[in-house]
Design an enzyme around this catalytic site. Structure first.
Site, PDB file in Angstrom:
ATOM      1  N   TYR A   1     -20.881  -1.378  -5.255  1.00  0.00           N
ATOM      2  CA  TYR A   1     -21.926  -0.535  -5.822  1.00  0.00           C
ATOM      3  C   TYR A   1     -21.318   0.653  -6.572  1.00  0.00           C
ATOM      4  O   TYR A   1     -20.805   1.592  -5.962  1.00  0.00           O
ATOM      5  CB  TYR A   1     -22.864  -0.026  -4.735  1.00  0.00           C
ATOM      6  CG  TYR A   1     -23.577  -1.103  -3.945  1.00  0.00           C
ATOM      7  CD1 TYR A   1     -23.746  -2.387  -4.451  1.00  0.00           C
ATOM      8  CD2 TYR A   1     -24.084  -0.839  -2.681  1.00  0.00           C
ATOM      9  CE1 TYR A   1     -24.391  -3.372  -3.724  1.00  0.00           C
ATOM     10  CE2 TYR A   1     -24.737  -1.813  -1.940  1.00  0.00           C
ATOM     11  CZ  TYR A   1     -24.882  -3.077  -2.468  1.00  0.00           C
ATOM     12  OH  TYR A   1     -25.536  -4.042  -1.739  1.00  0.00           O
TER      13      TYR A   1
ATOM     14  N   LYS B   1     -19.375  -3.627   3.133  1.00  0.00           N
ATOM     15  CA  LYS B   1     -19.147  -5.038   2.839  1.00  0.00           C
ATOM     16  C   LYS B   1     -17.705  -5.304   2.423  1.00  0.00           C
ATOM     17  O   LYS B   1     -16.988  -4.391   2.011  1.00  0.00           O
ATOM     18  CB  LYS B   1     -20.130  -5.503   1.757  1.00  0.00           C
ATOM     19  CG  LYS B   1     -21.599  -5.221   2.142  1.00  0.00           C
ATOM     20  CD  LYS B   1     -22.555  -5.683   1.089  1.00  0.00           C
ATOM     21  CE  LYS B   1     -23.992  -5.367   1.493  1.00  0.00           C
ATOM     22  NZ  LYS B   1     -24.316  -3.934   1.315  1.00  0.00           N
TER      23      LYS B   1
ATOM     24  N   ASP C   1     -26.904   1.407   4.252  1.00  0.00           N
ATOM     25  CA  ASP C   1     -26.101   0.257   3.812  1.00  0.00           C
ATOM     26  C   ASP C   1     -25.499   0.529   2.447  1.00  0.00           C
ATOM     27  O   ASP C   1     -26.184   0.997   1.524  1.00  0.00           O
ATOM     28  CB  ASP C   1     -26.968  -0.997   3.726  1.00  0.00           C
ATOM     29  CG  ASP C   1     -26.168  -2.175   3.199  1.00  0.00           C
ATOM     30  OD1 ASP C   1     -25.306  -2.679   3.939  1.00  0.00           O
ATOM     31  OD2 ASP C   1     -26.382  -2.561   2.029  1.00  0.00           O
TER      32      ASP C   1
END
Length: 334
Positions: A59, A85, A54
């Site tokens: 990030y 995401k 993930d």
């Protein structure tokens, strides 16, 4: 349990291993993680049988997706499951500093919240390029909700519902560009609201159904009844169940510290490692598909794998319930 044991989500057909690798540390979460160290974590996870990964554009301000994509494209596409995401469009910005949002040395792309149809599509297409993948398996709407947005939640919720965000996700699924979509959040209430207005498949819930707290139990039961899968993230509640003093990304309040110490004492009395109990507990719920834990290097991955695969006596869970340390109606491992 083995980290490589597969669980298949009935509705979408997505297959996930019992443990997944969370890749925020690949984005230099809290401190710089050299590429070789990040690659070591990936290879240790792969060697242990982990095939669920993930990441998110947020990030490291795109660093995590770039790194993970480089590693994944060395592997056969059919062998792994990857999620990323949407909800933040990463915009070039030379003013990005040496530390932003907890990430050290982020790349020069500043996140701009955008949950609209066009924002979702722009974010997804950029993630395809960074990951080197046409079709990530799962797409999560990242950090929608009051936990992140406070008074601005209604504005962003309207983008997702009235502004076509959910319509974009449904379109991507219908076209086969993704296999499943849902929310990736820190609060179960916003998932419950989304279920009423969109056809969600799999959601990532961080820190809200753990050994430490089960206020979301009725919600988890509802997801199981509806066939909605839950990926358990943050099983250590930001680290307090793994030895740190952090809870919900901040310093833990006294009542939480006291509850953790009670859990720690109960585990010690039964000869069970607290981290092992934290990894085992949420997976007993029928809605849970996998538990995702971050790791910065190979040693941390191997430690997580060892904890995950350690046995726990069935009677241990009964005694935790007798002491009122977990919800009496919560499913527990057999």
């Amino acid at each position: 349990m083995k980290v490589g044991d597969r669980r298949i989500h009935a509705r979408s057909g997505v297959s996930l291993t019992g443990m997944g690798l969370g890749c925020a540390q690949m984005g230099n979460l809290y401190r710089v993680t050299p590429y070789a160290e990040a690659a070591g974590a990936f290879h240790a996870a792969w060697d242990a049988g982990i095939r669920t990964f993930d990441t998110a554009p947020f990030y490291g301000y795109t660093r995590s997706e770039l790194r993970l994509g480089t590693m994944l494209t060395e592997r056969k596409r059919a062998d792994y499951t990857v999620s990323t995401k949407v909800g933040r469009v990463m915009t070039p910005d030379a003013s990005v500093g040496a530390e932003e949002d907890g990430f050290a040395e982020p790349l020069p792309f500043r996140p701009v919240y955008d949950y609209s149809h066009d924002g979702i599509m722009r974010s997804f297409e950029a993630s395809q390029s960074r990951l080197g993948l046409l079709s990530p398996d799962i797409l999560y709407v990242h950090d929608i909700g009051r936990f992140t947005h406070g008074e601005r939640h209604a504005q962003y919720w309207a983008q997702l519902t009235e502004g076509g965000g959910f319509r974009a996700l449904t379109r991507l699924r219908e076209q086969g560009a993704i296999r499943a979509f849902g929310l990736g959040v820190n609060e179960f209430e916003v998932i419950a609201a989304a279920i009423e207005v969109a056809d969600l498949d799999i959601c990532m819930l961080a820190g809200r159904y753990t050994l430490l707290e089960q206020q979301s139990l009725a919600f988890m039961d509802s997801c199981a009844a509806r066939g909605i899968g839950i990926v358990i993230a943050g099983p250590y509640n930001s680290g307090i169940l793994a030895g740190s003093a952090k809870f919900n990304y901040g310093d833990a309040p006294a009542d939480i510290v006291a509850r953790v110490e009670a859990l720690r004492a109960a585990c010690a009395g039964e000869g069970v490692n607290l981290q092992t109990a934290a990894l085992h507990f949420p997976l007993a719920h029928p809605a849970a598909l996998t538990v995702v834990s971050g790791a910065r290097n190979a040693a941390q991955v191997r430690d997580n794998v060892e904890r995950f695969e350690a046995p726990v006596p069935s009677a241990f869970w009964t005694r935790l319930k007798e002491r009122g340390l977990i919800a009496d109606s919560a499913p527990v491992p057999a």
